[in-house]
Design an enzyme around this catalytic site. Structure first.
Site, PDB file in Angstrom:
ATOM      1  N   TYR A  96      -9.948  -0.159  -9.504  1.00  9.60           N
ATOM      2  CA  TYR A  96     -10.666  -1.253  -8.855  1.00  9.60           C
ATOM      3  C   TYR A  96     -12.018  -1.451  -9.533  1.00  9.60           C
ATOM      4  O   TYR A  96     -12.451  -2.569  -9.776  1.00  9.60           O
ATOM      5  CB  TYR A  96     -10.838  -0.919  -7.371  1.00  9.60           C
ATOM      6  CG  TYR A  96     -11.512  -1.991  -6.573  1.00  9.60           C
ATOM      7  CD1 TYR A  96     -10.778  -3.025  -6.007  1.00  9.60           C
ATOM      8  CD2 TYR A  96     -12.889  -1.970  -6.363  1.00  9.60           C
ATOM      9  CE1 TYR A  96     -11.386  -4.011  -5.253  1.00  9.60           C
ATOM     10  CE2 TYR A  96     -13.513  -2.959  -5.613  1.00  9.60           C
ATOM     11  CZ  TYR A  96     -12.761  -3.968  -5.065  1.00  9.60           C
ATOM     12  OH  TYR A  96     -13.369  -4.945  -4.328  1.00  9.60           O
ATOM     13  N   ARG A 126      -8.543   2.951  -6.329  1.00  3.61           N
ATOM     14  CA  ARG A 126      -9.950   2.764  -5.987  1.00  3.61           C
ATOM     15  C   ARG A 126     -10.616   4.115  -5.799  1.00  3.61           C
ATOM     16  O   ARG A 126     -10.006   5.060  -5.297  1.00  3.61           O
ATOM     17  CB  ARG A 126     -10.066   1.941  -4.703  1.00  3.61           C
ATOM     18  CG  ARG A 126     -11.490   1.510  -4.435  1.00  3.61           C
ATOM     19  CD  ARG A 126     -11.560   0.370  -3.471  1.00  3.61           C
ATOM     20  NE  ARG A 126     -12.904  -0.192  -3.501  1.00  3.61           N
ATOM     21  CZ  ARG A 126     -13.341  -1.074  -2.635  1.00  3.61           C
ATOM     22  NH1 ARG A 126     -12.537  -1.525  -1.707  1.00  3.61           N
ATOM     23  NH2 ARG A 126     -14.566  -1.529  -2.709  1.00  3.61           N
ATOM     24  N   SER A 153     -14.668   1.094   2.595  1.00  6.25           N
ATOM     25  CA  SER A 153     -14.004  -0.202   2.709  1.00  6.25           C
ATOM     26  C   SER A 153     -13.009  -0.217   3.868  1.00  6.25           C
ATOM     27  O   SER A 153     -12.944  -1.181   4.644  1.00  6.25           O
ATOM     28  CB  SER A 153     -13.295  -0.526   1.397  1.00  6.25           C
ATOM     29  OG  SER A 153     -12.588  -1.727   1.507  1.00  6.25           O
ATOM     30  N   HIS A 211       0.845  -1.192   0.000  1.00  8.38           N
ATOM     31  CA  HIS A 211       0.000   0.000   0.000  1.00  8.38           C
ATOM     32  C   HIS A 211       0.883   1.246   0.000  1.00  8.38           C
ATOM     33  O   HIS A 211       0.393   2.347   0.202  1.00  8.38           O
ATOM     34  CB  HIS A 211      -0.893   0.032   1.249  1.00  8.38           C
ATOM     35  CG  HIS A 211      -1.975  -0.991   1.250  1.00  8.38           C
ATOM     36  ND1 HIS A 211      -2.992  -1.007   0.319  1.00  8.38           N
ATOM     37  CD2 HIS A 211      -2.203  -2.046   2.059  1.00  8.38           C
ATOM     38  CE1 HIS A 211      -3.801  -2.016   0.565  1.00  8.38           C
ATOM     39  NE2 HIS A 211      -3.348  -2.668   1.620  1.00  8.38           N
TER      40      HIS A 211
END
Length: 139
Positions: free
Chosen positions: A130, A61, A69, A40
């Site tokens: 995503y 995303r 999320s 990440h």
């Protein structure tokens, strides 16, 4: 490709998190090819050799979806966070975690995205979203 680094049950050994195991570049280079890592991290946090010669897939995303999320991730991993997230409301999360650079685990979403997007033309990086992956799994 199969599982070049061992059985699929050991996914974190096959596809390690560099920030979790702190391998040196030599350890990574000694892994069987193809070497696959997940992270990440910001682009700028990666070792220069990885940035310049590694083949990278960056998956971005939608900011709103990422926010929701990550909130559920924190609440679901309450044991890992030692009971600190069991009563966390979404509003508290948004105000006290998501929008605070020093608290958000990987920094602010927009800073992370901008760090990567600055390298969009770089030949060794494939940029995906995503949402695209969710809609078009054949691509």
């Amino acid at each position: 490709l199969g599982s070049p680094n061992g059985p699929i049950e050991k996914i974190n050994e096959q596809v390690p998190w560099p920030q979790a195991i702190h391998p040196t570049l030599e350890v990574i280079e000694a892994m069987k090819s193809p070497r696959v890592l997940k992270t990440h991290d910001y682009y700028s946090w990666l070792p220069e050799k990885m940035r310049s010669t590694g083949k990278i897939i960056y998956c971005l995303r939608n900011a709103k979806d990422q926010c929701v999320s990550y909130y559920h991730h924190l609440v679901n991993l309450d044991k890992v966070y030692q009971g600190m997230t069991h009563s966390l409301t979404f509003n508290d999360y948004f105000e006290k975690v998501h929008r605070v650079r020093a608290v958000a685990e990987f920094g602010l979403w927009e800073e992370h995205a901008l760090d990567w997007l600055a390298h969009r033309g770089q030949e060794n990086i494939l940029f995906l979203t995503y949402e695209d992956l969710s809609e078009d799994t054949e691509r």
